[in-house]
Design a protein around this motif. Structure first.
Motif, mmCIF file in Angstrom:
data_model
loop_
_atom_site.group_PDB
_atom_site.id
_atom_site.type_symbol
_atom_site.label_atom_id
_atom_site.label_comp_id
_atom_site.label_asym_id
_atom_site.label_seq_id
_atom_site.Cartn_x
_atom_site.Cartn_y
_atom_site.Cartn_z
ATOM 1 N N ASP A 234 0.835 -1.213 0.000
ATOM 2 C CA ASP A 234 0.000 0.000 0.000
ATOM 3 C C ASP A 234 0.865 1.256 0.000
ATOM 4 O O ASP A 234 0.554 2.236 -0.676
ATOM 5 C CB ASP A 234 -0.911 0.024 1.242
ATOM 6 N N THR A 235 1.935 1.206 0.786
ATOM 7 C CA THR A 235 2.813 2.373 0.887
ATOM 8 C C THR A 235 3.527 2.630 -0.443
ATOM 9 O O THR A 235 3.655 3.779 -0.875
ATOM 10 C CB THR A 235 3.861 2.143 2.016
ATOM 11 N N ILE A 236 3.962 1.552 -1.076
ATOM 12 C CA ILE A 236 4.623 1.690 -2.380
ATOM 13 C C ILE A 236 3.676 2.355 -3.370
ATOM 14 O O ILE A 236 4.052 3.263 -4.108
ATOM 15 C CB ILE A 236 5.083 0.306 -2.900
ATOM 16 N N GLU A 237 2.410 1.916 -3.330
ATOM 17 C CA GLU A 237 1.430 2.476 -4.254
ATOM 18 C C GLU A 237 1.109 3.935 -3.911
ATOM 19 O O GLU A 237 1.083 4.794 -4.786
ATOM 20 C CB GLU A 237 0.163 1.620 -4.209
ATOM 21 N N GLU A 238 0.902 4.191 -2.621
ATOM 22 C CA GLU A 238 0.545 5.542 -2.175
ATOM 23 C C GLU A 238 1.626 6.559 -2.544
ATOM 24 O O GLU A 238 1.334 7.632 -3.060
ATOM 25 C CB GLU A 238 0.346 5.535 -0.649
ATOM 26 N N LEU A 239 2.878 6.208 -2.288
ATOM 27 C CA LEU A 239 3.963 7.178 -2.453
ATOM 28 C C LEU A 239 4.708 6.991 -3.775
ATOM 29 O O LEU A 239 5.702 7.646 -4.034
ATOM 30 C CB LEU A 239 4.913 7.101 -1.259
ATOM 31 N N LYS A 240 4.200 6.061 -4.610
ATOM 32 C CA LYS A 240 4.747 5.829 -5.945
ATOM 33 C C LYS A 240 6.238 5.502 -5.934
ATOM 34 O O LYS A 240 7.005 5.975 -6.771
ATOM 35 C CB LYS A 240 4.512 7.056 -6.851
ATOM 36 N N PHE A 241 6.660 4.709 -4.963
ATOM 37 C CA PHE A 241 8.060 4.296 -4.936
ATOM 38 C C PHE A 241 8.317 3.306 -6.069
ATOM 39 O O PHE A 241 7.560 2.354 -6.254
ATOM 40 C CB PHE A 241 8.409 3.627 -3.604
ATOM 41 N N ASP A 242 9.398 3.533 -6.817
ATOM 42 C CA ASP A 242 9.743 2.550 -7.852
ATOM 43 C C ASP A 242 10.897 1.658 -7.395
ATOM 44 O O ASP A 242 11.254 0.693 -8.063
ATOM 45 C CB ASP A 242 10.069 3.237 -9.191
ATOM 46 N N CYS A 243 11.476 1.983 -6.240
ATOM 47 C CA CYS A 243 12.601 1.201 -5.749
ATOM 48 C C CYS A 243 12.605 1.226 -4.234
ATOM 49 O O CYS A 243 12.541 2.291 -3.632
ATOM 50 C CB CYS A 243 13.893 1.803 -6.306
ATOM 51 N N CYS A 244 12.640 0.065 -3.622
ATOM 52 C CA CYS A 244 12.739 -0.024 -2.166
ATOM 53 C C CYS A 244 14.067 -0.671 -1.816
ATOM 54 O O CYS A 244 14.317 -1.814 -2.181
ATOM 55 C CB CYS A 244 11.594 -0.852 -1.591
ATOM 56 N N ILE A 245 14.892 0.072 -1.120
ATOM 57 C CA ILE A 245 16.221 -0.423 -0.764
ATOM 58 C C ILE A 245 16.121 -1.089 0.600
ATOM 59 O O ILE A 245 15.614 -0.487 1.550
ATOM 60 C CB ILE A 245 17.230 0.744 -0.721
ATOM 61 N N GLY A 246 16.577 -2.325 0.689
ATOM 62 C CA GLY A 246 16.420 -3.062 1.936
ATOM 63 C C GLY A 246 17.720 -3.686 2.414
ATOM 64 O O GLY A 246 18.659 -3.853 1.650
ATOM 65 N N GLY A 247 17.720 -4.048 3.670
ATOM 66 C CA GLY A 247 18.950 -4.568 4.277
ATOM 67 C C GLY A 247 18.997 -6.082 4.383
ATOM 68 O O GLY A 247 19.675 -6.625 5.247
ATOM 69 N N ALA A 248 18.281 -6.787 3.481
ATOM 70 C CA ALA A 248 18.312 -8.249 3.541
ATOM 71 C C ALA A 248 19.693 -8.756 3.127
ATOM 72 O O ALA A 248 20.359 -8.167 2.293
ATOM 73 C CB ALA A 248 17.252 -8.831 2.617
ATOM 74 N N ARG A 249 20.104 -9.859 3.747
ATOM 75 C CA ARG A 249 21.393 -10.459 3.420
ATOM 76 C C ARG A 249 21.181 -11.879 2.915
ATOM 77 O O ARG A 249 20.277 -12.575 3.362
ATOM 78 C CB ARG A 249 22.298 -10.483 4.658
ATOM 79 N N ARG A 250 22.050 -12.304 2.005
ATOM 80 C CA ARG A 250 21.866 -13.639 1.439
ATOM 81 C C ARG A 250 22.203 -14.746 2.430
ATOM 82 O O ARG A 250 21.802 -15.882 2.232
ATOM 83 C CB ARG A 250 22.734 -13.787 0.193
ATOM 84 N N ASP A 251 22.940 -14.435 3.471
ATOM 85 C CA ASP A 251 23.304 -15.511 4.400
ATOM 86 C C ASP A 251 22.195 -15.804 5.403
ATOM 87 O O ASP A 251 22.299 -16.726 6.185
ATOM 88 C CB ASP A 251 24.599 -15.168 5.152
ATOM 89 N N GLU A 252 21.107 -14.991 5.368
ATOM 90 C CA GLU A 252 20.074 -15.147 6.378
ATOM 91 C C GLU A 252 19.245 -16.407 6.199
ATOM 92 O O GLU A 252 18.760 -16.981 7.157
ATOM 93 C CB GLU A 252 19.106 -13.953 6.331
ATOM 94 N N GLU A 253 19.073 -16.806 4.953
ATOM 95 C CA GLU A 253 18.049 -17.817 4.705
ATOM 96 C C GLU A 253 18.236 -18.382 3.301
ATOM 97 O O GLU A 253 18.727 -17.699 2.418
ATOM 98 C CB GLU A 253 16.688 -17.113 4.843
ATOM 99 N N LYS A 254 17.834 -19.631 3.099
ATOM 100 C CA LYS A 254 18.052 -20.300 1.815
ATOM 101 C C LYS A 254 17.450 -19.576 0.614
ATOM 102 O O LYS A 254 18.051 -19.509 -0.446
ATOM 103 C CB LYS A 254 17.442 -21.691 1.857
ATOM 104 N N ALA A 255 16.220 -19.056 0.763
ATOM 105 C CA ALA A 255 15.569 -18.404 -0.382
ATOM 106 C C ALA A 255 16.286 -17.109 -0.731
ATOM 107 O O ALA A 255 16.443 -16.760 -1.892
ATOM 108 C CB ALA A 255 14.089 -18.145 -0.094
ATOM 109 N N ARG A 256 16.736 -16.391 0.309
ATOM 110 C CA ARG A 256 17.442 -15.139 0.052
ATOM 111 C C ARG A 256 18.762 -15.365 -0.658
ATOM 112 O O ARG A 256 19.241 -14.492 -1.378
ATOM 113 C CB ARG A 256 17.678 -14.388 1.365
#
Lengths: 307, 413
Positions: free
Chosen positions: A126-148
């Motif tokens: 909803d927030t992405i749509e409301e504020l028209k964000f085209d890019c969300c920068i996140g702090g996920a790391r690949r070592d956290e979990e198999k899917a990541r």
């Protein structure tokens, strides 16, 4: 860490990781019209803010910090967030899961530990749509979990925020393709290649301040399926639960209902690192109550637009 | 402590996932709860053994099909190094994933099944490694336990692969006989192959020299983003943010901005907001210049004593990565570091046979996983080096403007 490498023109591994992350931050800013930095208040988010400041200095961070607030926060993390925003001059946008639940007539999670964690996806979309964000920068790391471990650094999401692991763009060299169609957006993960230990070592080197709950403190907890869960207004013990006062710290600070504590004596960053190096339990396994449900839990949540 | 990025490649059932699992397991990088999850998913196996391959086969779709469908990244640390592993699948149809994983690697482990010897996939992966200029190659001859740890079998494979290495011009190749299943020569030296006097795989990965892979000779820098704070006290500040692709830059250096062909001087260099005297390959920096020049994202700042090529027409090797074929005459976007230009495939010159390295005659179509030599024309000039000379400034991708997909890996000749 500025003088040592000057003589031999070589970067150590943390300097390499830092340079890669800054490069990714700048690509995200340059390629998108309306990027945003997703901020949870945890150590990875705080490290991301530190990297973003470095990437754009002497400018202020050229995009807002967006906090998708489950309402189940540690008060220490919220205070820290507000102080950080004030110090850095960044713009903070907060959207509450509670409001999404009310407006969309969603069902509050039930049970003894009613985590709103997975409902964050609704508020985020909803927030992405409301504020028209085209890019969300996140702090996920690949070592956290198999899917990541399989996700690209620039990860395209469709208009439902979904990740399709079978249709990922090849990501070559250090070239990031952020081109998207109307309605799509991209999640960008600058610290993909960092491990938990890398983040802590960086926090140590850079003297980054963290909320106090990352260090050992006394707290009332109960034992729930082998994990220590803090007693709070959101989680109350049943008659047969054993409530203990223990010296604990947190390894992640997601949300009070889905983050467990670990017993610890570590009062400083050095001591935390020492504990991590000798520990035999990985970060998510130890402290994420919501991952144990099914083996493919994370894969499912990601496909549904979870961060 | 340094960082080594490597990729593992082999054909299906060569034991890649088992090898990575073994590396993580024996170097004590598998933690208790991961082990527990592993044992949970292994419970149904008839022999009750722990399947190390499950550590890397992450997605449910993969577990259902028993294959690896995408590049997965793994991390482990020893007291000597931090390692990033790109685990690339062996299936022919996923060659593009191997290219994705290989593009950033300093080293490739090519797995060969001791019972099979060199197979078509071995050649293909080796050729891709040579095209991508991966500086170090390790040939790990796996499943030695299934050939009675025979020195002769190992020796024959070394002889056979040496021919390929010679043909491809590999500078650094190491051969190691292993059993990923039993852990022989993976982390610890094997007592059952006393005829082998080299290092274990992990010892090799820890000791190999990687620092010199990044070039310090030819100064290359491309602008990613122009920093303009436009605050009261930084009213006229204009900083060019980017990564030093190669070489060393010093404050006061005379530089040339390309493709504009304008000369100026570096008036300041900042790293993480702090002023420094010099910057070198790999660092993310901000340059300020002495003169007010119109510079934007994608422009290059170089030194006049070592100039890159500047051209609107260039020869490339293309590795096609998309399901939709390339059609000669089509227009694409080419992204070279941060520079985006519109290009046309002017001519397809020949097709490279990835099994024999022979040049084949072209038709007008290039399909998924094919590699071709082509001539490309761009609307505005590209500032580049040949991939073989300075790979970091000679690589690019093609983007299909209608699908937005990354459709080709480009190595400029």
């Amino acid at each position: 860490m500025t003088t040592r490498y000057m003589s031999d023109h070589r970067l150590n591994y943390l300097e390499q990781l830092e340079a890669e992350s800054i490069h990714i931050f700048r690509e995200a800013r340059a390629q998108f019209e309306r990027p945003a930095l997703l901020f949870s208040g945890g150590k990875d988010s705080i490290t991301m803010v530190h990297l973003a400041r470095k990437a754009f200095a002497p400018s202020a961070i050229p995009f807002p910090l967006v906090h998708i607030d489950t309402g189940h926060n540690f008060p220490e993390a919220l205070e820290f967030r507000d102080a950080l925003v004030k110090k850095t001059g960044a713009t903070l946008i907060v959207r509450k899961v509670e409001d999404t639940i009310r407006e969309r007539k969603l069902t509050e999670p039930k049970g003894k530990i009613p985590s709103r964690n997975w409902l964050q996806a609704y508020t985020l979309l909803d927030t992405i749509e409301e504020l028209k964000f085209d890019c969300c920068i996140g702090g996920a790391r690949r070592d956290e979990e198999k899917a990541r471990a399989k996700e690209r650094i620039f990860s395209v999401r469709d208009e439902f925020g979904q990740w399709n692991p079978k249709l990922q763009r090849p990501e070559l060299w250090n070239i990031y393709n952020g081109r998207i169609h109307q309605g799509e957006n991209v999640r960008v993960f600058p610290i993909s290649n960092w491990t938990e230990l890398d983040v802590w070592n960086y926090i140590l080197n850079e003297k980054i301040k963290l909320p106090s709950i990352y260090y050992a403190h006394e707290r009332e907890v109960m034992v729930h399926e082998g994990q220590l869960v803090a007693i709070s207004e959101f989680i109350q013990p049943a008659a047969d639960d054993i409530v203990l006062t223990k010296k604990v710290r947190y390894r992640t600070v997601g949300d009070m209902t889905c983050t467990a504590a670990v017993e610890s004596e570590a009062a400083s960053t050095e001591e935390v690192i020492r504990e991590i190096m000798t520990t035999r339990i990985s970060e998510r396994g130890e402290t994420r109550i919501d991952d144990k449900v099914t083996e493919a839990a994370m894969e499912d949540r990601k496909k549904n637009g979870y961060f | 402590m340094e960082l080594l990025r490597f990729i593992t490649a082999g054909s299906v059932d060569d034991g890649k996932s088992t090898l990575i699992g073994r590396l993580l397991f024996d170097s004590k990088n598998i933690l208790a709860d991961q082990m527990e999850a592993l044992e949970r998913s292994t419970k149904n196996r008839a022999d009750g053994s722990v399947d190390l391959a499950l550590l890397t086969d992450g997605l449910r779709a993969e577990r259902e099909q028993g294959i690896t469908i995408d590049v997965a990244y793994r991390y482990f640390t020893t007291p000597k190094r931090k390692f990033i592993i790109a685990d690339a699948p062996g299936h022919v149809q996923y060659t593009r994933n191997m290219i994705t994983g290989a593009s950033n690697a300093n080293l490739i482990i090519i797995l060969i099944d001791a019972r099979q010897g060199v197979v078509e996939q071995t050649r293909r992966h080796s050729i891709i490694a040579s095209l991508l200029k991966i500086p170090h190659v390790v040939v790990a001859v796996n499943k030695m336990d299934l050939v009675n740890y025979s020195q002769d079998v190992f020796h024959d494979i070394v002889i056979e692969y040496s021919e390929i290495a010679k043909q491809l011009g590999f500078g650094d190749v190491a051969y190691i006989p292993i059993s990923a299943l039993n852990g022989d020569n993976v982390v610890d030296r094997s007592p059952v192959m006393d005829w082998y006097d080299g290092r274990s795989l992990l010892q090799h990965l820890e000791d190999i020299e990687v620092g010199s892979d990044a070039g310090l000779n030819h100064p290359r820098f491309q602008v990613q983003f122009v920093i303009r704070p436009q605050t009261e006290d930084l009213h006229d500040y204009r900083g060019y943010a980017g990564k030093v692709i190669s070489g060393v830059y010093k404050k006061g250096d005379k530089v040339r901005v390309l493709p504009q062909e304008i000369d100026t001087t570096i008036s300041s260099i900042e790293v993480s907001g702090k002023e420094v005297d010099e910057a070198f390959a790999g660092q993310a920096v901000v340059f300020q210049l002495a003169d007010d020049i119109d510079i934007s994202r994608g422009d290059s700042i170089v030194k006049t004593d070592s100039l890159p090529k500047v051209s609107k027409e260039f020869d490339v090797l293309l590795c096609w990565l998309d399901d939709k074929s390339l059609i000669s005459g089509n227009k694409y976007l080419l992204q070279h570091n941060s520079r985006l230009v519109r290009v046309m495939i002017k001519q397809l010159n020949y097709k490279l046979d990835v099994n024999t390295l022979q040049h084949r005659e072209m038709n007008d179509e290039v399909r998924l996983n094919e590699i071709v030599a082509a001539t490309i024309r761009s609307i505005s000039p590209l500032v580049y080096d040949s991939f073989s000379g300075l790979s970091a400034n000679g690589n690019a991708i093609l983007i299909d403007e209608t699908s937005n997909n990354t459709v080709a890996a480009v190595m400029i000749q």
